[in-house]
Every structure is written in C-alpha cells, then in structure tokens.
Design a protein around this motif. Sequence first.
Motif, PDB file in Angstrom:
ATOM      1  N   LEU A  85     -26.328 -20.579 -10.422  1.00 57.41           N
ATOM      2  CA  LEU A  85     -27.643 -20.850 -10.491  1.00 57.41           C
ATOM      3  C   LEU A  85     -28.291 -19.734 -11.257  1.00 57.41           C
ATOM      4  O   LEU A  85     -29.010 -19.773 -12.221  1.00 57.41           O
ATOM      5  N   GLU A  86     -27.301 -18.527 -11.410  1.00 57.72           N
ATOM      6  CA  GLU A  86     -27.688 -17.604 -12.304  1.00 57.72           C
ATOM      7  C   GLU A  86     -26.375 -16.762 -12.571  1.00 57.72           C
ATOM      8  O   GLU A  86     -25.382 -16.591 -11.862  1.00 57.72           O
ATOM      9  N   LEU A  87     -26.219 -16.344 -14.047  1.00 59.71           N
ATOM     10  CA  LEU A  87     -25.069 -15.733 -14.388  1.00 59.71           C
ATOM     11  C   LEU A  87     -25.655 -14.494 -15.314  1.00 59.71           C
ATOM     12  O   LEU A  87     -26.453 -14.705 -16.334  1.00 59.71           O
ATOM     13  N   VAL A  88     -25.034 -13.513 -14.935  1.00 64.19           N
ATOM     14  CA  VAL A  88     -25.657 -11.973 -15.547  1.00 64.19           C
ATOM     15  C   VAL A  88     -24.098 -11.386 -16.018  1.00 64.19           C
ATOM     16  O   VAL A  88     -23.290 -11.206 -15.196  1.00 64.19           O
ATOM     17  N   SER A  89     -24.248 -10.800 -17.283  1.00 60.73           N
ATOM     18  CA  SER A  89     -23.008 -10.179 -17.748  1.00 60.73           C
ATOM     19  C   SER A  89     -23.339  -8.999 -18.869  1.00 60.73           C
ATOM     20  O   SER A  89     -24.128  -8.851 -19.573  1.00 60.73           O
ATOM     21  N   TYR A  90     -22.408  -7.868 -18.438  1.00 60.77           N
ATOM     22  CA  TYR A  90     -22.561  -6.576 -19.295  1.00 60.77           C
ATOM     23  C   TYR A  90     -21.264  -6.728 -20.169  1.00 60.77           C
ATOM     24  O   TYR A  90     -19.933  -7.152 -19.543  1.00 60.77           O
ATOM     25  N   SER A  91     -21.281  -6.754 -21.429  1.00 62.75           N
ATOM     26  CA  SER A  91     -20.123  -6.892 -22.420  1.00 62.75           C
ATOM     27  C   SER A  91     -19.676  -5.728 -23.090  1.00 62.75           C
ATOM     28  O   SER A  91     -20.605  -4.999 -23.912  1.00 62.75           O
ATOM     29  N   MET A  92     -18.628  -5.379 -23.112  1.00 62.06           N
ATOM     30  CA  MET A  92     -17.948  -4.480 -23.921  1.00 62.06           C
ATOM     31  C   MET A  92     -16.469  -4.681 -23.529  1.00 62.06           C
ATOM     32  O   MET A  92     -16.153  -5.114 -22.514  1.00 62.06           O
ATOM     33  N   PRO A  93     -15.368  -4.225 -24.534  1.00 64.35           N
ATOM     34  CA  PRO A  93     -15.607  -4.049 -26.230  1.00 64.35           C
ATOM     35  C   PRO A  93     -15.553  -5.263 -26.644  1.00 64.35           C
ATOM     36  O   PRO A  93     -15.636  -5.259 -28.139  1.00 64.35           O
ATOM     37  N   VAL A  94     -15.589  -6.559 -26.172  1.00 63.91           N
ATOM     38  CA  VAL A  94     -15.777  -7.744 -27.024  1.00 63.91           C
ATOM     39  C   VAL A  94     -16.664  -8.535 -26.315  1.00 63.91           C
ATOM     40  O   VAL A  94     -17.327  -8.404 -25.180  1.00 63.91           O
ATOM     41  N   LEU A  95     -17.431  -9.464 -26.923  1.00 65.13           N
ATOM     42  CA  LEU A  95     -18.190 -10.403 -26.499  1.00 65.13           C
ATOM     43  C   LEU A  95     -17.936 -11.262 -25.328  1.00 65.13           C
ATOM     44  O   LEU A  95     -16.467 -11.667 -25.391  1.00 65.13           O
ATOM     45  N   ASN A  96     -18.820 -11.670 -24.359  1.00 62.36           N
ATOM     46  CA  ASN A  96     -18.475 -12.656 -23.128  1.00 62.36           C
ATOM     47  C   ASN A  96     -18.228 -13.786 -24.144  1.00 62.36           C
ATOM     48  O   ASN A  96     -18.834 -14.448 -25.029  1.00 62.36           O
ATOM     49  N   GLY A  97     -17.071 -14.675 -23.475  1.00 64.61           N
ATOM     50  CA  GLY A  97     -16.521 -15.763 -24.083  1.00 64.61           C
ATOM     51  C   GLY A  97     -17.688 -17.019 -24.322  1.00 64.61           C
ATOM     52  O   GLY A  97     -17.637 -17.468 -25.369  1.00 64.61           O
ATOM     53  N   LEU A  98     -18.695 -16.945 -23.419  1.00 62.22           N
ATOM     54  CA  LEU A  98     -19.743 -17.940 -23.517  1.00 62.22           C
ATOM     55  C   LEU A  98     -20.723 -17.671 -24.590  1.00 62.22           C
ATOM     56  O   LEU A  98     -21.243 -18.606 -25.261  1.00 62.22           O
ATOM     57  N   LEU A  99     -20.601 -16.416 -25.438  1.00 60.62           N
ATOM     58  CA  LEU A  99     -21.585 -16.231 -26.500  1.00 60.62           C
ATOM     59  C   LEU A  99     -20.691 -16.317 -27.737  1.00 60.62           C
ATOM     60  O   LEU A  99     -21.287 -16.187 -29.029  1.00 60.62           O
ATOM     61  N   GLN A 100     -19.535 -16.616 -27.741  1.00 60.10           N
ATOM     62  CA  GLN A 100     -18.509 -16.237 -29.102  1.00 60.10           C
ATOM     63  C   GLN A 100     -18.528 -17.713 -30.210  1.00 60.10           C
ATOM     64  O   GLN A 100     -18.760 -18.756 -29.302  1.00 60.10           O
ATOM     65  N   SER A 115     -21.827  -1.658 -30.154  1.00 62.74           N
ATOM     66  CA  SER A 115     -20.519  -1.521 -30.637  1.00 62.74           C
ATOM     67  C   SER A 115     -19.854  -2.859 -30.963  1.00 62.74           C
ATOM     68  O   SER A 115     -19.252  -3.111 -31.881  1.00 62.74           O
ATOM     69  N   LEU A 116     -20.394  -3.931 -30.024  1.00 67.25           N
ATOM     70  CA  LEU A 116     -19.917  -5.188 -30.160  1.00 67.25           C
ATOM     71  C   LEU A 116     -20.313  -5.790 -31.588  1.00 67.25           C
ATOM     72  O   LEU A 116     -19.660  -6.747 -32.167  1.00 67.25           O
ATOM     73  N   LEU A 117     -21.490  -5.572 -32.027  1.00 63.48           N
ATOM     74  CA  LEU A 117     -22.373  -6.088 -33.074  1.00 63.48           C
ATOM     75  C   LEU A 117     -22.021  -5.464 -34.349  1.00 63.48           C
ATOM     76  O   LEU A 117     -21.922  -6.149 -35.345  1.00 63.48           O
ATOM     77  N   LEU A 118     -21.241  -4.093 -34.380  1.00 61.72           N
ATOM     78  CA  LEU A 118     -20.760  -3.589 -35.373  1.00 61.72           C
ATOM     79  C   LEU A 118     -19.429  -3.791 -35.828  1.00 61.72           C
ATOM     80  O   LEU A 118     -18.839  -3.812 -37.078  1.00 61.72           O
ATOM     81  N   ARG A 119     -18.630  -4.363 -34.842  1.00 62.23           N
ATOM     82  CA  ARG A 119     -17.065  -4.419 -35.327  1.00 62.23           C
ATOM     83  C   ARG A 119     -17.146  -5.798 -36.154  1.00 62.23           C
ATOM     84  O   ARG A 119     -17.524  -6.917 -35.700  1.00 62.23           O
TER      85      ARG A 119
END
Length: 301
Positions: free
Chosen positions: A129-144, A194-198
Amino acid sequence: MHMAEREGAETGSVVSLGDEWENDAGPGAGRRPEDDAGRNVVVAFGQTMKTLRLREGLEREEFGKRLGYSASTIASFEQGRRIPSPRTIERADEVLQANGLLCLWKEQVERAQYPVFFQGMAALEKEALELVSYSMPVLNGLLQTEEYMRALLAMRRPPLDEETIEQRVAARLARQDIFDRRPAPFLSFVLDESLLLRPYGGTDVQRGQLEHLLLIAQRRNVEIQIMPLNREDNAGVNGPFTVVTRNDGTKFVYAEARGIGSLQIDPEQGVLAAALYGIIRSQALSPRESTEFIERLLGSL
C-alpha cells in the motif's frame, strides 16, 4: 498425437538477498529458479506443459511462434531451465486448451524465481500500500534505468556472466511495474546526494539516470527527496532500508549490506523504521527543492 522430438536432458526476521539476486523477468525473457524446491516446481510445470503440447500435436517451433518465443526458449521452459512469466503461462494455457490447468501453477512458478528466503519480500512488494526507501550507496532498484543496472552489474567482482546479467536486468525492470499498478501505492524515496554524483557507466548513463528520476518524480503517487552532503544531521547514517506497508497496516522492514539483507516482520521494528524514515524525510530537501537540485546537476553535465 505423439511425435519424436529431441529433448535436452512468522519469526523475527527472514534472511534474504538484495536487489542483485532478484531474477524476475518480463515478456520475452526467462528466469532461472533459485533453489532446489523452486527447481522441482519449475521442472514439474515444464513437464506438464510439454505433455499438453504433445497432446495438441504442436512442434516447439510452432508453439513458440504462438507465444512469441523461439523453439529453444520453449525447450528451456519445458526442461525447467527458464521460468515463464505469468502472462506467458496464461497464453500457453489458452493455446494448449488446458482449461486452466497451467494457470494453477502460476503462483508457485512465480515464487520459484526467488530464493526461499527472498520470497516474502517479493510478495510484499506486490501487496504494498506504501513503500518508502532510503538509498545509499546505490539507487534503489525500482529507480534504476537499464543502463545504470548494467553498469552496476558489470562492476561486480567476481564478474558475472552475460546470461546472469541479462536475467538480473530483466528482474529489476519487471519490478518497476509497481509504478503503474492500480490502485497506485504511495512511493517515497530519499536519496543520498552522493548517488547522483557517481558517474557509474559514464556521463551519458548518469545523465539518463537523472532524467529518469525527474520523470518518475512527476508521478502523483511518488515523492523523491535528496539528502544533501552538507547536512550536519542525517538519521540515515546506519545505511539503506525500505519499509513496506500492507493493506492491513502491517509494516515490514528490509535492509541490506553487501548484497545480503534481512526482512524484519516484527511489528515493533516496522513502527520504529517508519518513524526513522520520517526523521530522514524531514532532514532532506523537499520534493520541489529536490527536483530543482536534480535539474541543476543535470544542467552541469
């Protein structure tokens, strides 16, 4: 009609593997079963499908054409070396006039694509119903993006073979169906700057990934926020995690490190993780500020 054919031979937590190990695949691709129990299910399904195909007097090539696959892929399905998608099973049931017999296998076959210890998390994503995620050092697979996925998988050591890379790319792309599900779940992601800079995979891959994030952020059921590197307080310093809330309100926590993860089903842990995520969101840039941040970074590439 028979023909001669050549045939090739509930506790506190559940340990599971991370995104790298998910082998779901969409139309046009197959998946390997990930454990012995899964293999047994897939082999039995394949034998059933083969029996029904022979009953209908269909060669693999003809059957494959009707499903949109090559004869070799049909052989892989029948021998239990690949797992057909639910849509493929439905189509096969129709073509073979199985009257629902093959469709009875759908749930078991779908589960077989994951290790036993990951099946709980896989099912939860489909029910979220809801999914929340904090990502580091790579993006969550749902966003890749697909290119970002390939860049990450290419960096694995020891190296992965090409077939494994293809299977895992297909897996992540299939998971992204969550964005189009109805009713739409609420999806929130906080991304460490940092995820956006790599530049994984190079500048073109990085640019494509940033553009993809901007597109996803436009969805009404999605919020993307950036945690700037200059923040003096970051409640997410202990690492990435995801909280999934089911329709009944129960919360589950998934966390991983170096590809090894755990799914916490203790209600108390779910509540605590959700509260922690709330703190992280409050420390990050707002969704609008985050969009502007990504746009500025994209303009600088």
